[in-house]
Scaffold this active site. Sequence first.
Site, short mmCIF file in Angstrom:
data_model
loop_
_atom_site.label_atom_id
_atom_site.label_comp_id
_atom_site.label_asym_id
_atom_site.label_seq_id
_atom_site.Cartn_x
_atom_site.Cartn_y
_atom_site.Cartn_z
N ASP A 1 -4.07 7.81 7.78
CA ASP A 1 -4.93 6.89 8.53
C ASP A 1 -4.05 6.28 9.63
O ASP A 1 -3.00 6.83 9.95
CB ASP A 1 -5.60 5.86 7.60
N SER B 1 0.81 -1.22 0.00
CA SER B 1 0.00 0.00 0.00
C SER B 1 0.84 1.28 0.00
O SER B 1 0.32 2.35 -0.30
CB SER B 1 -0.92 0.02 1.22
N HIS C 1 -0.86 4.57 7.35
CA HIS C 1 -0.15 5.12 6.19
C HIS C 1 0.21 6.59 6.34
O HIS C 1 -0.54 7.36 6.93
CB HIS C 1 -1.02 4.94 4.93
#
Length: 380
Positions: free
Chosen positions: A344, A47, A347
């Site tokens: 978040d 990610s 991340h």
Amino acid sequence: MALRAIAATLILLLIIVMSCLGVADLVDPCCKEAGGGFQGMFVFGSSIVDNGNNNYLDTLGKANYFPYGVDFSPLGPTGRFSNGKNLADLLAQLLRIPLLPPFLDPFAATGSTILHGVNYGSGGSGILNQTGSITGKVMNLNEQISNFEEETLPKLESMLSCTRQQMLPHYLILIAAGGNDYQFNYFLSGSGSGSGSRPGGAGAGPAGLHSFTDDLISAYSHRLKRLYKLGARKFALIGVNPIGCVPVVRAANKRCRCQKDMNSAAKLFNKRLISLVDALTVQLPGSHFVVVNAYNIINDILHNPASKGFSNVKSACCELSITGILCKGSGGVCPNRSSYVFFDAQHNTEAASAIIASKAYSSFNISQVYPINLQKLSRL
Ligand SMILES: *[C@@H]1O[C@H](CO)[C@@H](O)[C@H](O)[C@H]1NC(C)=O
Ligand SMILES: *[C@@H]1O[C@H](CO)[C@@H](O)[C@H](O)[C@H]1NC(C)=O
Ligand SMILES: *[C@@H]1O[C@H](CO)[C@@H](O)[C@H](O)[C@H]1NC(C)=O
């Protein structure tokens, strides 16, 4: 007379066609001189770099809804796990490479858009095949490389009329992987917590961590050799972040402290990664590897946030979903994203990624980027 006119027209047409081919040669990476920067880049990993592949997978690990992309104008939410650009976007920008299409996007990753590269990153994925399965379907590193080999390379070869061995030295291979293998595999299975071990697993404690890390580095080495065999020569490998300090992990600790065992794992991985690239550089003729020590770069910010313009290093900028990791759909966001390290609970914000990107591109400090920076790599 008529025949002569036709012949003259044909010759003229031939000249026009040939000069067009001449123009095409200028952008042909097969003929490109060394040292002129990268033709493009192929991106692999988690990610940290996913730019929308997970939108097409059956997984809980998606970021294609508001407030993700709140600062990514004009597109908004794209699947990037960030308020704005992610690390791959920011590095591409510094290297003067256009935004890349996500491999799984059936409309974006077609035709000439792939000439500057493709992004295969998949949120939740790891170096190991089995990492990430708890979140649903992910493309692991092996599958990402298979897609590159079986789908993208044949298309590029026919588009550019040259072989992969000829074109790939002009592209950067960017890989950000490893963190999930610890966070969503080793530590989740109980091996890392000291509270037991998974069946057939590496076991608890420092011995378990070392043996897991050996396996992980050896798997990484196989994947890198696979890419080398396909023709890739220039690699930028992003080391593991201080995963013990992300908000979701802090939230589980007393007084919001970082989790030391997880940070030790990240440091151990990064140290082994440097030994690995030292060894591979010798074993694989013509190869150049750069390791970006994201741990050290982020750790500096966590210890001295004000010096880099940050005021919050402990909490997520967005309102979280019940998972406690990702943002809640249409939930609230902090007004000033550039003062937060985390968007978040897992991340980085674009602001934090931008610092990693800028160090990777131009730092001369080998604790941050080893053994040379990406600007130098692009000029080799
Ligand atoms: C991982 O998957 C690849 C196929 O994608 C397979 O070739 C390889 O053997 C697998 N590795 C392990 C350790 O299962
Ligand atoms: C080199 O990088 C490390 C890790 O980011 C940092 O702590 C250190 O202060 C840097 N050294 C110099 C001289 O900038
Ligand atoms: C947002 O944060 C940045 C970095 O801390 C700061 O430079 C800027 O002034 C802040 N903007 C506002 C509107 O508060």
